[in-house]
Enzyme design. Structure first.
Site, short mmCIF file in Angstrom:
data_model
loop_
_atom_site.label_atom_id
_atom_site.label_comp_id
_atom_site.label_asym_id
_atom_site.label_seq_id
_atom_site.Cartn_x
_atom_site.Cartn_y
_atom_site.Cartn_z
N THR A 3 52.90 39.77 36.40
CA THR A 3 52.02 40.20 35.18
C THR A 3 50.80 39.57 35.20
OG1 THR A 3 53.38 38.57 33.97
CG2 THR A 3 53.65 40.86 33.30
N GLY A 16 59.57 28.92 51.06
CA GLY A 16 59.65 30.26 50.95
C GLY A 16 60.87 30.72 50.03
N SER A 50 57.29 28.10 44.83
CA SER A 50 55.86 27.64 44.75
C SER A 50 55.53 26.29 45.57
CB SER A 50 55.15 27.35 43.52
OG SER A 50 55.03 28.67 42.80
N GLU A 61 43.91 29.92 48.04
CA GLU A 61 45.01 30.73 48.63
C GLU A 61 44.70 32.10 48.87
OE1 GLU A 61 48.81 29.72 47.70
OE2 GLU A 61 49.81 31.73 48.26
N ASP A 93 51.17 30.28 39.57
CA ASP A 93 51.74 29.16 40.25
C ASP A 93 50.81 28.13 40.27
OD1 ASP A 93 53.54 31.14 40.86
OD2 ASP A 93 53.09 31.48 43.13
C1 GLA Z 1 54.10 35.00 43.42
C2 GLA Z 1 52.72 34.72 43.11
C3 GLA Z 1 52.33 34.59 41.66
C4 GLA Z 1 53.03 36.05 40.70
C5 GLA Z 1 54.43 36.03 41.31
C6 GLA Z 1 55.18 37.23 40.51
O1 GLA Z 1 54.77 33.93 42.97
O2 GLA Z 1 51.95 33.81 43.71
O3 GLA Z 1 50.92 34.89 41.47
O4 GLA Z 1 52.33 37.23 41.10
O5 GLA Z 1 54.53 36.09 42.60
O6 GLA Z 1 55.14 36.97 39.35
#
Ligand code: GLA
Length: 390
Positions: A35, A122, A126, A160, A172
């Site tokens: 979202t 991975g 995050s 990023e 994140d």
């Molecule tokens: C990854 C991206 C976020 C977000 C999620 C899904 O973590 O880095 O920005 O889009 O996927 O919610």
């Protein structure tokens, strides 16, 4: 590695003197997936594990990057600080941040950096945003730049997107930078308005399950989903002037969905709009301490990510399915981008051991992989820890 040993390593590798140590958490998203780049709501929390960085300025005209996690080191001349390294090298995350500060006029001296991470790379927790924010806060302090945390969140997000080249949303970086102990962050990714909400679900704990399946295709599939959403916005704009999908409610979408010819793209939109609605509801339930209702929303979120957004996969689905079979589990879902990585489940405290055993066994039988579990320990955002001498 313990922190004491980590500090010793810094001076072993770079020589004696003074340095500063910083910490940045990982994050787990409770609900609100895919979202963020659609201008919607998310509900992540920072974790107590993450990335440590010890750093100092030097007289050399090199910036030295090392980590205690694997055998890798790089020395970059000051003149090359805004050049991306080839391959998916982890150093590009701090380098992207440094390049961002350079663009803002910071003139860099030589530096020694040593990193230590204790979140799996991975796994969808995050580790990259954690690396970016720890680097941002360190550079901000070392060069007295004076950015506030939200500015550093934005700088890291830009690093990023533009330097590393992953087209992620802002969730994140925001969760990692703005985390608060024992609180989730209800964040509106369009306005960046946010609220810290206490996570007190009486008698229940949030348990993270690592499927150990790494997100191989994440990059390309992620960008594919983003492109589908952009396409949907473009088509829907023929009748409704919107910038983001989350500006639509389900009723309005139903009225105009025929503008989108492809059924698959319609499904993507249905996920995004329904997920945004679930976060709104989840925030209310969390505030009221309604564990059952919160768990039900987690389940619905996963099902929508599986059926409409199609970002789950065998391992995530198996883990979630098996988690839901365990007594005392109110909800289970994937967290993060998907395609592998972690799940998060709401588990009755007294059933946690049974959960580990029963779910771990069933998951192993079906996938051949031994999973790992952690109780989500919700911690504070990125910060300076201490000045050290060695
Ligand atoms: C990854 C991206 C976020 C977000 C999620 C899904 O973590 O880095 O920005 O889009 O996927 O919610």
């Amino acid at each position: 590695m313990e922190l004491k040993e980590f500090k010793g390593e810094f001076f072993n590798r770079y020589g004696p003197g003074k340095a500063i140590m910083f910490f940045s958490p990982g994050r787990v998203n409770l609900i609100g997936e895919h979202t963020d780049y659609n201008g919607g709501l998310v509900l992540p929390c920072a974790l107590s594990s993450g990335t440590y960085l010890i750093i100092r300025k030097t007289d050399a005209d090199l910036v030295k990057f090392r980590t205690v996690n694997f055998d890798d080191k790089n020395e970059i001349p000051l003149a090359d600080l805004d050049k991306k390294l080839d391959g998916g090298v982890w150093i590009n995350y701090p380098l992207g941040v440094i390049a961002g500060f350079k663009k803002r006029g910071v003139s860099f001296a030589g530096m020694d950096l040593l990193f230590m991470g204790n979140i799996p790379i991975g796994a969808g927790l995050s580790s990259s945003a954690s690396l970016e924010l720890v680097s941002s806060v360190a550079v901000n302090e070392l060069y007295s730049v004076g950015l506030d945390m939200v500015e550093m969140v934005k700088l890291s997000h830009t690093a990023e997107n533009e330097f590393v080249g992953v087209n992620c949303g802002i969730m994140d970086q925001f969760a990692v930078g703005m985390g608060k102990k024992d609180h989730a962050i209800a964040l509106d990714c369009n306005t960046l308005n946010f609220e810290h909400i206490p996570v007190e679900i009486n008698g229940y704990k949030l348990v993270i399950g690592d499927t150990k399946k790494r997100r191989g295709l994440a990059g390309s599939k992620y960008n594919e989903r983003r492109a589908e959403c952009d396409k949907a916005v473009e088509l829907l704009c023929q009748k409704k002037g919107i910038r983001y999908l989350c500006e639509l409610d389900m009723e309005t979408f139903r009225e105009i969905r025929n503008l989108i010819p492809e059924g698959v793209v319609r499904k993507r939109v249905r996920h995004v709009i329904s997920e945004h609605g679930r976060v709104l509801q989840a925030v209310k339930e969390l505030k009221a301490g309604n564990a059952e209702a919160f768990g039900k929303l987690m389940n619905e979120s996963h099902d929508s990510l599986r059926d409409d957004y199609e970002v789950t996969g065998f391992e995530l689905d198996t883990m979630v399915e098996e988690a839901r079979k365990v007594e005392g589990v109110l909800g289970a879902r994937m967290t993060g981008a998907g395609f592998g990585g972690c799940t998060v489940s709401l588990v009755k405290e007294e059933n946690i051991d049974i959960f580990y055993e029963q779910m771990g066994k069933a998951y192993k039988e079906k996938t051949g992989i031994t999973p790992e579990f952690y109780i989500a320990d919700i911690g504070d955002g990125t910060r300076k820890l201490e000045e050290i001498t060695g």
